[in-house]
Enzyme design. Structure first.
Site, PDB file in Angstrom:
ATOM      1  N   LYS A 192      75.050  38.728  38.193  1.00 62.43           N
ATOM      2  CA  LYS A 192      75.844  40.015  38.468  1.00 62.43           C
ATOM      3  C   LYS A 192      76.950  40.282  37.726  1.00 62.43           C
ATOM      4  O   LYS A 192      77.847  40.237  37.992  1.00 62.43           O
ATOM      5  CB  LYS A 192      76.336  40.038  39.745  1.00 62.43           C
ATOM      6  CG  LYS A 192      74.868  40.020  40.765  1.00 62.43           C
ATOM      7  CD  LYS A 192      75.474  40.347  42.259  1.00 62.43           C
ATOM      8  CE  LYS A 192      73.961  40.192  43.163  1.00 62.43           C
ATOM      9  NZ  LYS A 192      73.455  39.100  43.519  1.00 62.43           N
ATOM     10  N   ILE A 219      84.073  42.581  30.462  1.00 60.78           N
ATOM     11  CA  ILE A 219      84.287  43.661  29.457  1.00 60.78           C
ATOM     12  C   ILE A 219      83.047  43.173  28.576  1.00 60.78           C
ATOM     13  O   ILE A 219      82.480  42.127  28.481  1.00 60.78           O
ATOM     14  CB  ILE A 219      85.532  43.162  28.907  1.00 60.78           C
ATOM     15  CG1 ILE A 219      85.749  41.679  28.258  1.00 60.78           C
ATOM     16  CG2 ILE A 219      86.817  43.809  29.603  1.00 60.78           C
ATOM     17  CD1 ILE A 219      86.770  41.564  27.364  1.00 60.78           C
ATOM     18  N   GLY A 259      64.799  35.156  49.697  1.00 60.90           N
ATOM     19  CA  GLY A 259      65.347  33.672  49.600  1.00 60.90           C
ATOM     20  C   GLY A 259      65.291  32.645  50.840  1.00 60.90           C
ATOM     21  O   GLY A 259      64.402  32.156  50.891  1.00 60.90           O
TER      22      GLY A 259
END
Ligand code: C5P
Length: 218
Positions: free
Chosen positions: A62, A66, A193
């Site tokens: 995820k 920057i 999962g």
């Protein structure tokens, strides 16, 4: 990533041997194995290459920094053998583009989180989900991540991104979503999962989820 079974295994165990054992058992039923911080922090980044022997690996970091930091993260992940990376979209267009440009250099793919699957996603995520999905299309992502727990969101996001981009959809099983609903609402893959890796019989559970997916795609 090639769509065949429609199932992605989210390997959120933290031990290398356990991850390899489950991969061995389930690899015939999955199109990819998704790894994230729990396993990579537990077993080291080398686990990506180890699991890539069984199925393409999606690095679910995820990514949300920057542009330069995103580039460094993606380079590391692809050099380790990942087939694709999951990035956030909210840091903005330049940050996402940096992930996608880096993926292109390696011939790999980026999937963007459009909306998260847990209840807390309603606090901040919902109002921006559609804008993030639009940005994913404009920036050239391979697809988006959208919640199986909210089939209406899945349908809305599918309408926004069209048919060229793919949707992978977590939230089935432990979080309450249903595989067949998610696929019928526009998902290409469901991500599962705990229902698989916590089961005593991961292979059987994976096979039964694939059968459920097939029941709505055939
Ligand atoms: O165990 P469970 O099936 O709930 O696992 C779902 C996986 O998908 C976890 O690795 C979680 O971090 C991930 N995920 C999610 N919602 C998103 C993106 C990823 O649940 N929007």
């Amino acid at each position: 990533m090639i769509k065949n079974k429609g199932l992605i295994l989210s390997m959120d165990v933290v031990e290398k041997q356990k991850a390899i054992m489950i991969a061995e058992e389930t690899c015939d039923s999955v199109d990819a194995i998704k790894v994230g911080y729990p396993l990579v922090l537990g077993a080291g980044i080398g686990i990506i290459g180890e699991l890539a022997r069984y199925a393409p690996v999606i690095a679910d970091f995820k990514v949300a920094d920057i542009p330069n930091t995103n580039k460094l993260i993606c380079e590391h992940v692809f050099k380790a053998g990942a087939d694709s990376v999951i990035s956030h979209g909210f840091p903005g267009r330049d940050s996402l583009s940096s992930c996608i440009e880096t993926a292109e250099e390696f011939g790999k793919e980026v999937y963007v989180v459009a909306e998260m699957s847990h209840p807390g996603a309603t606090d901040f995520f919902l109002p921006v989900a559609e804008s993030i999905a639009e940005m994913a299309v404009e920036c050239g992502a391979a697809g988006v991540v959208a919640p199986a727990t909210r089939p209406d969101s899945l349908k809305r996001i599918r309408n926004i991104i069209g048919n060229e981009l793919k949707i992978m959809s977590p939230g089935v099983g432990a979080q309450g979503g249903k595989a067949s609903d998610a696929i019928s609402s526009g998902a290409d893959w469901i991500i599962v999962g705990r229902s698989i890796y916590k089961s005593q019989y991961p292979k059987k559970v994976a096979e039964s989820i694939v059968a459920e997916i097939e029941s709505v795609t055939r």
